[in-house]
Design a protein around this motif. Sequence first.
Motif, PDB file in Angstrom:
ATOM      1  N   LEU A  73       0.832  -1.214   0.000  1.00  0.00           N
ATOM      2  CA  LEU A  73       0.000   0.000   0.000  1.00  0.00           C
ATOM      3  C   LEU A  73       0.860   1.255   0.000  1.00  0.00           C
ATOM      4  CD1 LEU A  73      -2.951  -0.330   2.509  1.00  0.00           C
ATOM      5  CD2 LEU A  73      -3.049   0.193   0.086  1.00  0.00           C
ATOM      6  N   GLY A  74       1.957   1.208   0.756  1.00  0.00           N
ATOM      7  CA  GLY A  74       2.847   2.357   0.867  1.00  0.00           C
ATOM      8  C   GLY A  74       3.453   2.708  -0.481  1.00  0.00           C
ATOM      9  N   THR A  75       4.026   1.718  -1.163  1.00  0.00           N
ATOM     10  CA  THR A  75       4.665   2.011  -2.449  1.00  0.00           C
ATOM     11  C   THR A  75       3.625   2.388  -3.497  1.00  0.00           C
ATOM     12  OG1 THR A  75       4.662  -0.362  -2.850  1.00  0.00           O
ATOM     13  CG2 THR A  75       6.731   0.614  -2.111  1.00  0.00           C
ATOM     14  N   PHE A  76       2.500   1.677  -3.492  1.00  0.00           N
ATOM     15  CA  PHE A  76       1.437   1.975  -4.462  1.00  0.00           C
ATOM     16  C   PHE A  76       1.008   3.440  -4.322  1.00  0.00           C
ATOM     17  CE2 PHE A  76      -3.144   2.301  -5.387  1.00  0.00           C
ATOM     18  CZ  PHE A  76      -3.182   1.803  -6.679  1.00  0.00           C
ATOM     19  N   THR A  77       0.764   3.866  -3.072  1.00  0.00           N
ATOM     20  CA  THR A  77       0.302   5.238  -2.858  1.00  0.00           C
ATOM     21  C   THR A  77       1.422   6.238  -3.088  1.00  0.00           C
ATOM     22  OG1 THR A  77      -1.166   4.291  -1.206  1.00  0.00           O
ATOM     23  CG2 THR A  77      -1.013   6.680  -1.265  1.00  0.00           C
ATOM     24  N   SER A  78       2.684   5.826  -2.852  1.00  0.00           N
ATOM     25  CA  SER A  78       3.796   6.767  -3.033  1.00  0.00           C
ATOM     26  C   SER A  78       3.860   7.265  -4.472  1.00  0.00           C
ATOM     27  CB  SER A  78       5.115   6.117  -2.632  1.00  0.00           C
ATOM     28  OG  SER A  78       5.527   5.190  -3.605  1.00  0.00           O
ATOM     29  N   ALA A  79       3.513   6.380  -5.435  1.00  0.00           N
ATOM     30  CA  ALA A  79       3.536   6.809  -6.836  1.00  0.00           C
ATOM     31  C   ALA A  79       2.505   7.909  -7.056  1.00  0.00           C
ATOM     32  CB  ALA A  79       3.262   5.620  -7.744  1.00  0.00           C
TER      33      ALA A  79
END
Lengths: 230, 253, 306
Positions: free
Chosen positions: B117-123
Amino acid sequence: MFSGFDFNVIERSWRYLFFDGMEFTLRLTLFAMAGGVVFGTLLAMMRLSSIKPLAWIAGTYVNVLRSVPLVLVIFWFYFLVPYMGAWVVRSDTPIHVGAFASCLLTFTMFEACYYCEIMRAGIQSISRGQVSAGYAIGLNYWQTMGQIVLPQAFRNMVPILLTQTIVLFQDVSLVYVLSITDFVGAASKVAQRDGRLVEMYTFVALIYFISCFALSLLVRKLQARIAVVR
Amino acid sequence: MHYHWNWRIYWQQSPDGSGTYLHTLFVGLGWTLALALLAWAIALLLGIVVGVIRTTPLRWLERIGNAYVELFRNIPLLVQMFLWYFVMPELVPTALGDWIKQMPPPWGAFVPAVLCLGTFTSARVAEQVRAGINSLSRGQGMAGTALGLTLPQTYRYVLLPMALRIIVPPLGSEFLNIIKNSAVALTINVVELTASARAMQEYSFQVFEAFTAATVIYLLVNLVVVLLMRLIERKIAVPGLIGPSGGPAPAGH
Amino acid sequence: MKRLASLIAATVALSAFAAFSAPANAQGLTGTLKKVKESGTITIGHRVSSIPFSYYDDKQHPVGYAMDICYKIVDAVKADLKMPNLKVKLLPVTSSTRIPLMANGTIDLECGSTTNNAERKKQVDFGMTYYVVKYRFVSKKSAHMDKIDDLKGKTVVSTAGTTDINALNKLNTSRNFGMNILAANDHAEAFLMVETGRASAFLMDDILLSGLVANSKNPSEFSISSESLGLEPYSLMLRKDDPEFKKLVDDTMTKLYTSGEIMKIYDKWFMKPIPPKGINLNTPVSDALKNVFEHPTDSPDPSVYK
C-alpha cells in the motif's frame, strides 16, 4: 534468478487465461465503461440540477459510494442484487442474477461515481453563454444538454474518461474475491492448483503493465491532439 | 423474502472467542487504521523523494522517477499485493524469504500489505508533489540559485515548503484512498475491517447486517478524516492564494 | 444513516434498469423447479480445489465425485420437467460465498464438499449424505506433528467459512491451545501456506487433505495426522423450504444408492487414477459411508454416522 521456476505453466494454460479470464475482464470493462459513462453523466446532470432534491440524491449517492472500499461494494452487490431484483419484480423469492450481470451492475454503479465527477467538471467547463444561447433559440433542457453542452463536455473530457477506464480495467481484478474467473482469477486458480504462484503472478503483472502502459501512452497522445484542436 | 434480519447479532458472541461480533468489527477497524497510517508514512516519504527527483534538471534522475511512477500505476493493486506476499519472499535469498514467511501472524501478511500500500500510494503522492513543485513560478528556483543555495538547499528551503502546503488538499484525498485501498489486503489474509465483516458473515450467516456495519464504520471514518483535513487545510493554507479550488478531479480512486 | 438510506434507495431504483425477464407461468411447480422451468437454466455452484469432489481438471473444467452426482440430479430435473435441452450453468464458489449465494438464488445446487450440520440447516437444506469425513491436519514431515495436541502454540491455517475453522476456534477457546489461526480463501491456498512455510499445519477434512497432498509437487514431504477431531457428513446443498426440489434430489440419490450405481462413481474417483495428474487416492468405502449407502439419510447429526 528464476532457476527452479517452471514457466511452462503459462504455455499450458494460456488459452484459459486469455479466452476465459481476459475475455471476462475485457467484456466487463467495456460494458461497465459504457454503462458507467451514461449513468455517470446522468448523475452529473442531477448534481448540477436546479431541482434541489435531485442534486441532493445524486450528491449523496456519489459521496457514499466514494467513501467505501470497492471490495466491500463488490460483496454487497453480489449478495444483494438478487434480493433487489425480487423487490423490483415483486417476486417473493430472490431472482437469479448471473455472476457477470451482477458484476456489471456493481462496476457500472460504482464507476459511475467517478465518471460523474469527471463529467461534472466537463459540463462546468462549458461557458454559461452557450446554455443561454441554446434556450434563446428555443431549445429545451434536454436539447440544450444533448446537442450543445454534453458533446463538448464529453470531447474535452475524453482523455480523463479513458484514464478512468484504465483504472476500471485494473479494478475489475477485484472480482477475484468472489472466486469469479477474470484474468487474475483464472491465473490464481491455475497457480494454486499447480503450485506455481511466482510464475503466474509475475506473468499477470507483466501483462497488466504492458497493456495499461501502452493505453496510457495512447491517451497522452490523444490528449495532445485534442489540446491542439481546442 | 427469505432473508431473516437480526440486528441484535452485533451483541452476540463471535465463535473466534474474542468477544462480541461488534468487538470483532472494531478490532478489524484497528487493523485498517494501522495499515493505512503506516502505509501513509511510507507513501509520503517515498512520494516526496520521487516527486522531487522528477522535477530536478538531471534527466537520468527524472527518468528513474518516471519509471517508478509508471510501474506502480500500471499494475492493479491486487496483483501488487500478490507480488509482495507470494512472489517477493521466493525471489530474495532463501534465509530472508523464510524469515519473512515465518513472521508470526498477523505480521507475515501485515508487513507485505503495508509495503504494498505504501509504495502503491507513493507513486500517486509523487504525482501530486511534482504537480505542486511545477505549479510554483520558475522564479522561485532561480531566486534560490541566485542566493547561492545549492540545488538540495533550494528544494529544502524554498520549493518544498511551498509546494507541500499547496498540495495538502489532494494529499487529503489520497489519505482517504489509502483507507479504502487497505481493504484489498484481505486477499492476503489481513483481517482488516472488510475481512472482519466477511468473517462475521461466514460465522453468523447474517450477510447484510455484517456489511451494513462495515459500511457505516467506513462512512464515519471518512467523515472524521474529512473534518480533520478541513482543520489542517485552514491552518496550513498559504496566505494570499485563492485557496481550495474545485478543479477537475484526476482519474483514480 | 440518512446517507445510507439514500444509497439503498438509489441502488434499488437503478436496479430497475437491469433487464429482468418477466416470469412465465409454470403451473403447479414451486421453488427451484419453478425457477428452473421458467428460466430454462439450472446453475450449479462448484469448487475449484476440493479434490476429488469438485475441482478443476487440467482443462480448467470442474469435475469430481460430487459433480457426477449433481449431473445425475440434473438428468432427473430434465426428465421431471420434460426439458431435455435444459442449460446447465457452472459458477465457481468458495466456502465463504456458497451459503449467501444459495440463499440469494444465484446458485440452485451446490456440488462441492459441504458439511451438513444443524446450524447450516437453519439457512439452507441438504440432500442425502454422500461422504463422511474426519477433521485431521496436514503438516510437513520435518515438523513431526501427528496428534491434535501438537497444534498447541502453532500457526494453523484453515479455509474461511468452513466448519473446520470453527473447530480450530473451539480448541483455542475451550482448551487454551494458543494457536495463531489463519483463514485462507480456498483449500489450495491454505495448503500452499503449509507448503511455503507460512503455517505449520492445515486443519481440514481428511479426504480433501489426501487429495491436495497427492496432487502437490512433492507428496512425500507431507504427513496427515493420525489423530482426528470429530466426524461430519458431506452433502449437496440446496435452498431451504423447497420440499419439491428436495424430494427430487433425495429420491434421485436414494435410487443411486440402492441400485448400487453409486459404487461405480465412487470407484471412479476414489479407487482409480483421477485427473489432472492421474494419481490414485486408493480410499475404499468406510464403514460409515457403506452404512449410508445401504440406509440413505440426510441427518446432520454426526452421531448417526458413528
